[in-house]
Design a protein around this motif. Structure first.
Motif, PDB file in Angstrom:
ATOM      1  N   GLN A  69     -18.310   0.986  19.080  1.00 19.44           N
ATOM      2  CA  GLN A  69     -19.619   1.586  19.316  1.00 19.44           C
ATOM      3  C   GLN A  69     -19.812   1.929  20.798  1.00 19.44           C
ATOM      4  O   GLN A  69     -20.339   2.991  21.134  1.00 19.44           O
ATOM      5  N   ALA A  70     -19.345   1.026  21.673  1.00 22.29           N
ATOM      6  CA  ALA A  70     -19.477   1.251  23.115  1.00 22.29           C
ATOM      7  C   ALA A  70     -18.611   2.422  23.576  1.00 22.29           C
ATOM      8  O   ALA A  70     -19.053   3.270  24.365  1.00 22.29           O
ATOM      9  N   TYR A  71     -17.361   2.487  23.075  1.00 17.74           N
ATOM     10  CA  TYR A  71     -16.473   3.582  23.490  1.00 17.74           C
ATOM     11  C   TYR A  71     -17.020   4.926  23.015  1.00 17.74           C
ATOM     12  O   TYR A  71     -16.979   5.925  23.730  1.00 17.74           O
ATOM     13  N   ALA A  72     -17.547   4.945  21.774  1.00 19.96           N
ATOM     14  CA  ALA A  72     -18.074   6.197  21.223  1.00 19.96           C
ATOM     15  C   ALA A  72     -19.271   6.678  22.035  1.00 19.96           C
ATOM     16  O   ALA A  72     -19.402   7.868  22.343  1.00 19.96           O
ATOM     17  N   TRP A  73     -20.122   5.746  22.410  1.00 23.31           N
ATOM     18  CA  TRP A  73     -21.300   6.077  23.236  1.00 23.31           C
ATOM     19  C   TRP A  73     -20.862   6.632  24.588  1.00 23.31           C
ATOM     20  O   TRP A  73     -21.393   7.622  25.090  1.00 23.31           O
ATOM     21  N   GLU A  74     -19.864   5.989  25.164  1.00 22.75           N
ATOM     22  CA  GLU A  74     -19.306   6.427  26.444  1.00 22.75           C
ATOM     23  C   GLU A  74     -18.730   7.843  26.308  1.00 22.75           C
ATOM     24  O   GLU A  74     -18.923   8.677  27.185  1.00 22.75           O
ATOM     25  N   ALA A  75     -18.058   8.101  25.195  1.00 19.50           N
ATOM     26  CA  ALA A  75     -17.488   9.433  24.978  1.00 19.50           C
ATOM     27  C   ALA A  75     -18.597  10.487  24.908  1.00 19.50           C
ATOM     28  O   ALA A  75     -18.428  11.611  25.382  1.00 19.50           O
ATOM     29  N   LEU A  76     -19.730  10.107  24.340  1.00 23.39           N
ATOM     30  CA  LEU A  76     -20.865  11.032  24.242  1.00 23.39           C
ATOM     31  C   LEU A  76     -21.484  11.297  25.613  1.00 23.39           C
ATOM     32  O   LEU A  76     -21.830  12.432  25.940  1.00 23.39           O
ATOM     33  N   CYS A  77     -21.595  10.232  26.420  1.00 27.45           N
ATOM     34  CA  CYS A  77     -22.412  10.330  27.642  1.00 27.45           C
ATOM     35  C   CYS A  77     -21.605  10.408  28.919  1.00 27.45           C
ATOM     36  O   CYS A  77     -22.028   9.894  29.955  1.00 27.45           O
ATOM     37  N   SER A  78     -20.426  11.026  28.866  1.00 27.10           N
ATOM     38  CA  SER A  78     -19.622  11.139  30.089  1.00 27.10           C
ATOM     39  C   SER A  78     -18.915  12.481  30.113  1.00 27.10           C
ATOM     40  O   SER A  78     -18.938  13.223  29.139  1.00 27.10           O
ATOM     41  N   ARG A  79     -18.298  12.734  31.281  1.00 25.78           N
ATOM     42  CA  ARG A  79     -17.555  13.990  31.448  1.00 25.78           C
ATOM     43  C   ARG A  79     -16.180  13.677  32.019  1.00 25.78           C
ATOM     44  O   ARG A  79     -15.942  12.579  32.517  1.00 25.78           O
ATOM     45  N   GLY A  80     -15.330  14.677  32.033  1.00 26.52           N
ATOM     46  CA  GLY A  80     -14.055  14.594  32.757  1.00 26.52           C
ATOM     47  C   GLY A  80     -13.190  13.432  32.312  1.00 26.52           C
ATOM     48  O   GLY A  80     -13.038  13.158  31.119  1.00 26.52           O
ATOM     49  N   GLU A  81     -12.633  12.720  33.325  1.00 28.95           N
ATOM     50  CA  GLU A  81     -11.686  11.628  33.042  1.00 28.95           C
ATOM     51  C   GLU A  81     -12.315  10.501  32.248  1.00 28.95           C
ATOM     52  O   GLU A  81     -11.686   9.950  31.345  1.00 28.95           O
ATOM     53  N   ASP A  82     -13.556  10.140  32.575  1.00 31.24           N
ATOM     54  CA  ASP A  82     -14.248   9.062  31.849  1.00 31.24           C
ATOM     55  C   ASP A  82     -14.357   9.428  30.373  1.00 31.24           C
ATOM     56  O   ASP A  82     -14.161   8.594  29.491  1.00 31.24           O
ATOM     57  N   HIS A  83     -14.681  10.687  30.125  1.00 33.64           N
ATOM     58  CA  HIS A  83     -14.846  11.185  28.771  1.00 33.64           C
ATOM     59  C   HIS A  83     -13.526  11.114  28.002  1.00 33.64           C
ATOM     60  O   HIS A  83     -13.474  10.609  26.879  1.00 33.64           O
ATOM     61  N   GLU A  84     -12.434  11.571  28.656  1.00 27.65           N
ATOM     62  CA  GLU A  84     -11.114  11.543  28.005  1.00 27.65           C
ATOM     63  C   GLU A  84     -10.682  10.116  27.696  1.00 27.65           C
ATOM     64  O   GLU A  84     -10.143   9.831  26.622  1.00 27.65           O
ATOM     65  N   ARG A  85     -10.975   9.234  28.649  1.00 30.55           N
ATOM     66  CA  ARG A  85     -10.591   7.843  28.497  1.00 30.55           C
ATOM     67  C   ARG A  85     -11.344   7.216  27.318  1.00 30.55           C
ATOM     68  O   ARG A  85     -10.794   6.446  26.540  1.00 30.55           O
ATOM     69  N   ALA A  86     -12.617   7.566  27.218  1.00 31.67           N
ATOM     70  CA  ALA A  86     -13.448   7.008  26.151  1.00 31.67           C
ATOM     71  C   ALA A  86     -13.005   7.507  24.771  1.00 31.67           C
ATOM     72  O   ALA A  86     -13.018   6.750  23.794  1.00 31.67           O
ATOM     73  N   ILE A  87     -12.594   8.765  24.707  1.00 32.09           N
ATOM     74  CA  ILE A  87     -12.093   9.308  23.433  1.00 32.09           C
ATOM     75  C   ILE A  87     -10.835   8.551  23.019  1.00 32.09           C
ATOM     76  O   ILE A  87     -10.678   8.132  21.865  1.00 32.09           O
ATOM     77  N   LYS A  88      -9.952   8.349  23.989  1.00 34.11           N
ATOM     78  CA  LYS A  88      -8.693   7.640  23.714  1.00 34.11           C
ATOM     79  C   LYS A  88      -8.995   6.221  23.229  1.00 34.11           C
ATOM     80  O   LYS A  88      -8.425   5.761  22.230  1.00 34.11           O
ATOM     81  N   ALA A  89      -9.896   5.534  23.928  1.00 32.22           N
ATOM     82  CA  ALA A  89     -10.253   4.158  23.549  1.00 32.22           C
ATOM     83  C   ALA A  89     -10.871   4.117  22.156  1.00 32.22           C
ATOM     84  O   ALA A  89     -10.577   3.209  21.357  1.00 32.22           O
ATOM     85  N   SER A  90     -11.715   5.109  21.845  1.00 32.20           N
ATOM     86  CA  SER A  90     -12.341   5.175  20.518  1.00 32.20           C
ATOM     87  C   SER A  90     -11.282   5.304  19.433  1.00 32.20           C
ATOM     88  O   SER A  90     -11.346   4.641  18.394  1.00 32.20           O
ATOM     89  N   MET A  91     -10.305   6.175  19.692  1.00 31.40           N
ATOM     90  CA  MET A  91      -9.269   6.402  18.680  1.00 31.40           C
ATOM     91  C   MET A  91      -8.377   5.174  18.513  1.00 31.40           C
ATOM     92  O   MET A  91      -7.971   4.844  17.400  1.00 31.40           O
ATOM     93  N   GLU A  92      -8.086   4.497  19.623  1.00 29.54           N
ATOM     94  CA  GLU A  92      -7.280   3.271  19.522  1.00 29.54           C
ATOM     95  C   GLU A  92      -8.023   2.207  18.726  1.00 29.54           C
ATOM     96  O   GLU A  92      -7.427   1.486  17.915  1.00 29.54           O
ATOM     97  N   ALA A  93      -9.338   2.136  18.931  1.00 24.60           N
ATOM     98  CA  ALA A  93     -10.142   1.168  18.180  1.00 24.60           C
ATOM     99  C   ALA A  93     -10.153   1.534  16.690  1.00 24.60           C
ATOM    100  O   ALA A  93     -10.040   0.674  15.822  1.00 24.60           O
ATOM    101  N   LEU A  94     -10.289   2.822  16.408  1.00 20.87           N
ATOM    102  CA  LEU A  94     -10.292   3.278  15.012  1.00 20.87           C
ATOM    103  C   LEU A  94      -8.967   2.981  14.321  1.00 20.87           C
ATOM    104  O   LEU A  94      -8.933   2.632  13.141  1.00 20.87           O
TER     105      LEU A  94
END
Lengths: 220, 227
Positions: free
Chosen positions: B108-133
């Protein structure tokens, strides 16, 4: 058939301390395997907690249970013949779980920030931590334990943090007895319990450990 | 029934934490009074019932408040024992609690981060979300629900994946719920959303799109002015 209970452990890890204290309260025989953290993780740890790769892990007859407070609840449910760690009334249980969760999320997160940073970042974290500790101080009130008359899951969640009070005093140049007198009295009361006093390192050893840890992490 | 005396739920229409409680109450057939709160303008009632955090959901039963969604779910399961959410066996219960915590605190935290960030933070959050999934995909292991044949504790807590994550994906044009990578999760989403009690109790999609777009913009501005 005798139970085989192993704990992947570290003497200075508060989450690991919680599991050991819970097992001792229940009089369960167990083997503690100290992990060499923060240096390296054993292959057993990586096998038993592949998701987080963190201690503590309780291995009960070969099956792993992870996350300290989940482990404490598991211990309470399996060895339910003595020393209940949670109240019986559902509302009281919810109350205990709420505060155990508060301790876990607020206190330990802020504590970690204070212990692993310096300067303004550390000062800001310290301020928030003391505020949160005062909330706990008020919640404890005049009760002997957080759960009331009985030592329980909230006490178990929080007591390992008590060894860090001296460290906080040194880092923050403050007196915990002035900031949270009830928590100090509660900490000393808990240390009277064999499960606690035989598990936790004392405040001065903990302070030395923290200073070493800060050097290792490159904070100082 | 004595147990049903005075069950109230303080909530916020779009909160996934509130929704899991609503679903639990519905699955157990428990009647309750719902009180909508404006979390941006908290009422004295909310602050009185949850003085420590001032957050929804708060369940009030027989006049006594219980905050924290996961604590509430366990409370509901203990008081109303029919249609259990958690398994009976202690090891299985610990496993359910583990995955619920994982979904709630990590994914839930990674997905929220993916929504509310840009650039590298955003890419990192997407990756973390997928690893969690990926981890949740393995845990699901072809079951219809995390709870087995029936919806259980983990399904309710992880339920936000089914309806909220697609909204986030649409707002920022990102892909996290890849059906080729996560076939079991994709199947689970379908089963979950089509469950008769769940599909009646979902926030309207267009309202969620508007709400979360707005939240994303506010947070992005806040974060850039904090730097």
């Amino acid at each position: 058939m005798a139970d085989e209970v192993i704990v992947l452990d570290h003497e200075y890890s508060p989450p690991a301390n919680r599991v050991i204290i819970a097992l001792k309260e229940k009089g369960v025989a167990f083997v503690s395997k100290q992990e060499d953290l923060p240096n390296k993780k054993s292959s057993l740890l990586l096998e038993m907690n592949p998701v987080h790769k963190q201690i503590p892990v309780l291995i009960h007859n070969g099956k792993p249970v992870c996350e300290s407070l989940i482990i404490v609840e598991y211990i309470d449910e399996v060895w339910n013949d003595k020393s209940p760690l949670l109240p019986t009334d559902p509302h009281d249980r919810a109350h205990s779980k709420f505060w155990a969760d508060y301790v876990d999320k607020k206190i330990y997160t802020l504590g970690r920030a204070v212990l692993t940073t310096k300067g303004e970042t550390q000062a800001a974290a310290m301020k928030e931590l003391i505020s949160s500790l005062k909330i706990l101080d008020a919640e404890l009130g005049d009760k002997p334990y957080f759960g009331g008359k009985t030592f329980g899951i909230t006490d178990i969640a929080f007591i390992p943090f008590y060894s860090r009070f001296y460290t906080l005093e040194k880092f923050g140049n403050l007196s915990m007895n002035e900031e949270c007198p009830k928590l100090v009295a509660w900490g000393e009361r808990c240390l009277q319990r064999e499960s606690v006093s035989t598990t936790m390192r004392n405040q001065y050893e903990t302070y030395d450990f923290m200073l070493e840890l800060r050097k290792k992490l490159g904070v100082e | 029934m004595e147990e049903n005396q005075g069950v109230k739920l303080l909530g916020f229409w779009v909160s996934p934490y509130v929704l899991r409680v609503k679903w639990a109450l519905k699955l157990k057939g428990i009647e309750y009074e719902y009180i909508e709160e404006d979390v941006f303008n908290k009422s004295p009632l909310l602050l009185k019932l949850n003085p420590v955090k001032g957050q929804v959901p708060v369940l009030v039963h027989d006049g006594k408040p219980i905050p924290e969604s996961i604590v509430i779910l366990e409370y509901i399961d203990e008081v109303w024992k029919h249609s259990p959410l958690l398994p009976q066996d202690p090891y299985e219960r610990a496993n359910s609690r583990f995955w619920a915590k994982f979904a709630a605190e990590k994914l839930q935290a990674y997905a929220w981060e993916a929504l509310c960030s840009r650039g590298e933070d955003h890419e990192r959050a997407i990756k973390a979300s997928m690893e969690a999934l990926e981890k949740m995909e393995k845990e699901l292991n072809g079951k219809k629900f995390f709870g087995g044949d029936k919806i259980g504790f983990v399904d309710l807590v992880a339920g936000f994946i089914s309806y909220q994550l697609p909204v986030y994906e649409e707002i920022v044009s990102m892909k996290i719920l890849d059906s080729s990578k996560f076939p079991a999760i994709t199947n689970w989403i379908n089963n979950f959303l089509n469950h008769p009690l769940i599909k009646e109790e979902l926030p309207p999609k267009h309202k969620m799109l508007a709400y979360f777009s707005n939240r994303r913009n506010v947070i992005l501005v806040q974060n850039s002015s904090n730097k």
